[in-house]
Design a protein around this motif. Structure first.
Motif, PDB file in Angstrom:
ATOM      1  N   MET A 168      24.577 142.664  46.299  1.00 11.76           N
ATOM      2  CA  MET A 168      25.624 142.597  45.270  1.00 11.76           C
ATOM      3  C   MET A 168      25.788 143.962  44.619  1.00 11.76           C
ATOM      4  O   MET A 168      24.800 144.572  44.192  1.00 11.76           O
ATOM      5  CB  MET A 168      25.257 141.537  44.227  1.00 11.76           C
ATOM      6  CG  MET A 168      26.338 141.344  43.186  1.00 11.76           C
ATOM      7  SD  MET A 168      25.977 139.969  42.077  1.00 11.76           S
ATOM      8  CE  MET A 168      27.238 138.800  42.510  1.00 11.76           C
TER       9      MET A 168
ATOM     10  N   VAL B  81      32.970 137.952  43.685  1.00  9.33           N
ATOM     11  CA  VAL B  81      32.559 136.859  42.790  1.00  9.33           C
ATOM     12  C   VAL B  81      33.300 137.019  41.460  1.00  9.33           C
ATOM     13  O   VAL B  81      33.002 137.937  40.685  1.00  9.33           O
ATOM     14  CB  VAL B  81      31.032 136.837  42.557  1.00  9.33           C
ATOM     15  CG1 VAL B  81      30.649 135.571  41.785  1.00  9.33           C
ATOM     16  CG2 VAL B  81      30.264 136.917  43.868  1.00  9.33           C
TER      17      VAL B  81
ATOM     18  N   THR C  24      35.088 142.592  39.321  1.00  9.89           N
ATOM     19  CA  THR C  24      35.810 141.709  40.238  1.00  9.89           C
ATOM     20  C   THR C  24      36.970 141.001  39.560  1.00  9.89           C
ATOM     21  O   THR C  24      36.780 140.147  38.697  1.00  9.89           O
ATOM     22  CB  THR C  24      34.858 140.659  40.849  1.00  9.89           C
ATOM     23  OG1 THR C  24      33.733 141.344  41.388  1.00  9.89           O
ATOM     24  CG2 THR C  24      35.550 139.906  41.979  1.00  9.89           C
TER      25      THR C  24
ATOM     26  N   THR D 262      27.633 131.568  53.882  1.00  8.51           N
ATOM     27  CA  THR D 262      28.926 131.920  53.278  1.00  8.51           C
ATOM     28  C   THR D 262      29.849 132.406  54.397  1.00  8.51           C
ATOM     29  O   THR D 262      29.376 132.715  55.491  1.00  8.51           O
ATOM     30  CB  THR D 262      28.779 133.061  52.241  1.00  8.51           C
ATOM     31  OG1 THR D 262      28.503 134.293  52.936  1.00  8.51           O
ATOM     32  CG2 THR D 262      27.667 132.777  51.255  1.00  8.51           C
TER      33      THR D 262
ATOM     34  N   VAL E 167      28.690 141.727  48.484  1.00 10.18           N
ATOM     35  CA  VAL E 167      29.420 140.913  47.515  1.00 10.18           C
ATOM     36  C   VAL E 167      29.620 141.751  46.257  1.00 10.18           C
ATOM     37  O   VAL E 167      28.815 142.635  45.959  1.00 10.18           O
ATOM     38  CB  VAL E 167      28.676 139.592  47.167  1.00 10.18           C
ATOM     39  CG1 VAL E 167      28.606 138.661  48.358  1.00 10.18           C
ATOM     40  CG2 VAL E 167      27.290 139.848  46.651  1.00 10.18           C
ATOM     41  N   SER E 168      30.702 141.491  45.548  1.00  6.87           N
ATOM     42  CA  SER E 168      30.943 142.261  44.318  1.00  6.87           C
ATOM     43  C   SER E 168      30.484 141.444  43.121  1.00  6.87           C
ATOM     44  O   SER E 168      30.601 140.214  43.107  1.00  6.87           O
ATOM     45  CB  SER E 168      32.419 142.636  44.204  1.00  6.87           C
ATOM     46  OG  SER E 168      33.200 141.481  44.058  1.00  6.87           O
TER      47      SER E 168
ATOM     48  N   TRP F 149      20.337 137.285  47.758  1.00 13.36           N
ATOM     49  CA  TRP F 149      21.271 138.392  47.525  1.00 13.36           C
ATOM     50  C   TRP F 149      20.551 139.390  46.605  1.00 13.36           C
ATOM     51  O   TRP F 149      20.055 138.988  45.539  1.00 13.36           O
ATOM     52  CB  TRP F 149      22.535 137.911  46.812  1.00 13.36           C
ATOM     53  CG  TRP F 149      23.508 137.130  47.653  1.00 13.36           C
ATOM     54  CD1 TRP F 149      23.403 136.808  48.976  1.00 13.36           C
ATOM     55  CD2 TRP F 149      24.757 136.566  47.209  1.00 13.36           C
ATOM     56  NE1 TRP F 149      24.499 136.101  49.379  1.00 13.36           N
ATOM     57  CE2 TRP F 149      25.348 135.939  48.323  1.00 13.36           C
ATOM     58  CE3 TRP F 149      25.438 136.543  45.987  1.00 13.36           C
ATOM     59  CZ2 TRP F 149      26.588 135.286  48.242  1.00 13.36           C
ATOM     60  CZ3 TRP F 149      26.666 135.884  45.908  1.00 13.36           C
ATOM     61  CH2 TRP F 149      27.221 135.279  47.032  1.00 13.36           C
TER      62      TRP F 149
ATOM     63  N   ALA G 122      31.151 135.234  54.664  1.00 14.59           N
ATOM     64  CA  ALA G 122      31.150 136.709  54.745  1.00 14.59           C
ATOM     65  C   ALA G 122      30.772 137.192  56.138  1.00 14.59           C
ATOM     66  O   ALA G 122      29.958 136.561  56.819  1.00 14.59           O
ATOM     67  CB  ALA G 122      30.183 137.282  53.713  1.00 14.59           C
TER      68      ALA G 122
ATOM     69  N   GLY H 218      33.806 140.951  53.119  1.00 11.84           N
ATOM     70  CA  GLY H 218      32.896 140.784  51.977  1.00 11.84           C
ATOM     71  C   GLY H 218      33.347 139.617  51.104  1.00 11.84           C
ATOM     72  O   GLY H 218      34.289 138.900  51.436  1.00 11.84           O
ATOM     73  N   LEU H 219      32.674 139.456  49.977  1.00  6.07           N
ATOM     74  CA  LEU H 219      32.955 138.320  49.102  1.00  6.07           C
ATOM     75  C   LEU H 219      33.003 138.810  47.655  1.00  6.07           C
ATOM     76  O   LEU H 219      32.041 139.428  47.179  1.00  6.07           O
ATOM     77  CB  LEU H 219      31.812 137.318  49.286  1.00  6.07           C
ATOM     78  CG  LEU H 219      32.060 135.847  49.096  1.00  6.07           C
ATOM     79  CD1 LEU H 219      33.276 135.359  49.874  1.00  6.07           C
ATOM     80  CD2 LEU H 219      30.827 135.074  49.531  1.00  6.07           C
TER      81      LEU H 219
ATOM     82  N   SER I  26      22.366 139.625  51.819  1.00  9.96           N
ATOM     83  CA  SER I  26      23.543 140.334  51.341  1.00  9.96           C
ATOM     84  C   SER I  26      23.169 141.104  50.080  1.00  9.96           C
ATOM     85  O   SER I  26      22.114 140.853  49.479  1.00  9.96           O
ATOM     86  CB  SER I  26      24.644 139.307  51.037  1.00  9.96           C
ATOM     87  OG  SER I  26      25.905 139.908  51.101  1.00  9.96           O
TER      88      SER I  26
END
Ligand SMILES: NC(=O)C1=CN([C@@H]2O[C@H](COP(=O)(O)OP(=O)(O)OC[C@H]3O[C@@H](n4cnc5c(N)ncnc54)[C@H](OP(=O)(O)O)[C@@H]3O)[C@@H](O)[C@H]2O)C=CC1
Ligand SMILES: Nc1nc2c(ncn2[C@@H]2O[C@H](COP(=O)(O)O)[C@@H](O)[C@H]2O)c(=O)[nH]1
Ligand SMILES: [K+]
Length: 478
Positions: free
Chosen positions: A356, A71, A55, A40, A47-48, A333, A42, A68-69, A354
């Motif tokens: 979440m 979702v 999000t 990704t 990640v959220s 994740w 990131a 970050g990323l 990562s």
């Protein structure tokens, strides 16, 4: 990762374990790279969650700007998702998205969205004309019904985008001009905003960007709709990562949904979950996922374990699945149950690429929904689980009454919870600062410069409840 003693015979979660320091040649915490290396864009391992209360586009943008990323949740109607993805792609990368008000708006209008804290500000615009900017901290002493236009005094200096080459230079310019917050203009046109804090952050973080240099964003789809046409539409809107998500990810419905999405060869990473076993990883990778989302029951809004007894303590779930994912050339994740920076470090030590985070990020200025205030004046946002009665209402409200009632039978999870904003860290970026500084530090204690080295070098011990308790700070004297 290895255990300091014998490998425990039972499953463990984050509070059961701790990291053992080892000899290190990493001289500075700033020598550490937190990039997840999971395919990704990131640059930090955060990640959220794809939860309606976590999000939205605003949080996704703030998160991506720091690497970050976000979702976006599968419950957003396709048109809204499409608009949200395109909006993210339109936002500035080098400076902040400005929060704009008209001169006739009042202090109360602003405080419904942003508290009067350091590091934030608003830009006042008369249609397309720049009028001025105000650091929100100044609103703490203003009357709630005061007009914003009346609060502006003196000349309304702003940064010129063409003068800013680096974050350091922007910081110095602002410090010299004694500006804690400023609009950023290019040839008189508003293109962004910047605080001293955001200028500093832009020197510490690298944004998560796509091949065209625009901020990156992920979006989730469920397993039941027409997954192929939805996946195709999201990819056309510019989504960078697709998350195929359902409560029980190790089911035939997931495997066929995943196969039909991967058949499209969209050229973006496909995440699938949730599962907690090595065989779950093998099946989902076989069906086309390159990242597996792990976690059944650890979520703060989640009652699955109490309702069904199903799940698995999260540290062991991540450890087993990450080992299998690595065998398969895939990544994990770790989803749910993150309450402290230490939990992120432990998830990474267990092999996650990562982590979440849901509820923790819901209680931020950038989280969706209005700021609310309780009887004591403490600020909070509402959060709810994606399988809760509230979410089932939102998802299935359009079904006929009988089908809707059947879906309601299985609603679980918390429908309404207050997630208080941390007065010291009310913004998602404040939380990112805290989490990444904690995790950078964990890496240097282990002598690791990268996530891969941390996977290798981490030494983990098992502790008693008293050992865990000892690690907490004492809030008042004894
Ligand atoms: N990580 C976790 O622990 C959990 C996360 N969630 C989150 O809630 C959201 C909604 O997910 P979800 O409820 O799966 O909804 P989805 O809309 O994704 O549908 C789930 C599908 O799986 C079927 N199904 C079979 N067994 C189960 C089961 N044990 N639990 C749930 N569905 C099952 C359902 O059929 P039928 O309805 O007829 O049974 C339905 O067809 C997602 O964002 C998910 O991540 C929800 C629960 C646990
Ligand atoms: N069993 C349920 N799990 C849920 C629900 N809504 C979300 N989730 C899961 O929790 C994580 C976030 O965990 P947190 O501890 O950071 O809040 C999220 O990503 C989902 O996997 C739910 O209603 N029921
Ligand atoms: K839980």
């Amino acid at each position: 990762m290895r255990f300091i003693g014998e490998v425990p015979a039972h499953d463990l979660t984050y509070s059961d374990v701790f990291l053992v320091p080892s000899r290190s040649d990493v001289a500075s915490r700033l020598d550490v790279s937190l990039a997840p290396d999971d395919g990704t864009p990131a640059t930090i391992p955060l990640v959220s969650s794809n939860m309606n209360s976590v999000t939205g586009p605003r949080l996704a943008v703030s998160l991506a700007r720091r690497g970050g990323l976000g979702v976006l949740p599968q419950d957003m109607p396709l048109q809204e998702l499409d608009a949200a993805i395109r909006w993210v792609k339109d936002q500035p990368v080098l400076w902040d998205t400005p929060t704009v008000f008209s001169p006739d708006s009042t202090v109360a209008d602003v405080l419904a969205e942003i508290p009067a804290v350091d590091g934030h500000g608003i830009v006042i615009m008369n249609d397309d004309d720049y009028v001025g900017s105000i650091p929100t901290k100044r609103l703490a002493t203003a009357l709630p019904d005061a007009r914003l236009g009346d609060l502006l005094r003196g000349s309304q200096a702003a940064l010129d985008a063409d003068d800013i080459e680096t974050g350091r230079q922007a910081f110095d310019l602002m410090a010299e001009a004694e500006l804690s917050f400023s609009a950023v203009l290019r040839r008189g046109k508003l293109v962004g905003a910047m605080s001293q804090k955001s200028a500093l952050r832009s020197t510490l973080y690298a944004p998560a960007i796509d091949a065209d240099g625009r901020l990156a964003v992920a979006a989730a789809i469920g397993i039941n709709s027409d997954v192929q046409s939805k996946a195709r539409a999201l990819a056309a809107a510019g989504v960078d990562v697709l998350v195929v998500d359902t409560a029980h990810g190790h089911q035939e419905g997931m495997i066929s949904a995943l196969r039909s999405v991967s058949e499209l060869r969209l050229g973006i990473p496909i995440v699938a979950g949730n599962i907690v076993t090595a065989v779950g990883v093998a099946d989902l990778v076989d069906a086309g996922a390159s990242i597996i989302k792990v976690g059944v029951g650890p979520g703060a809004m989640c009652t699955t374990r109490m309702m069904t007894a199903v799940g698995r303590p999260q540290f062991s779930a991540v450890l087993e699945t990450a080992a299998e994912a690595s065998e398969q050339g895939a990544h994990v994740w770790a989803d749910g149950g993150i309450r402290y920076p230490r939990d992120v470090a432990l998830a990474l030590s267990a092999g996650a690429a990562s982590v979440m985070v849901g509820s923790w990020f819901a209680g931020t200025i950038e989280g969706p929904g209005n700021l609310r205030s309780d009887a004591d004046g403490r600020l909070y946002k509402e959060s709810w689980g994606m399988a809760s009665t509230k979410a089932v209402h939102e998802r299935f409200g359009r079904l006929d009454a009988y089908e809707f009632a059947r879906k309601m039978l299985f609603a679980e999870g918390i429908s309404s919870s207050k997630i208080y904003l941390d007065p010291e860290r009310p913004s998602i970026e404040d939380l990112l600062d805290m989490i990444t500084s904690g995790v950078r530090s964990s890496f240097t204690y282990a002598g690791a410069r990268s996530v891969a080295e941390f996977h290798d070098r981490a030494i983990v011990g098992v502790q008693s409840a008293a050992g865990y308790e000892e690690g907490k700070a004492l809030p008042v004297s004894w």
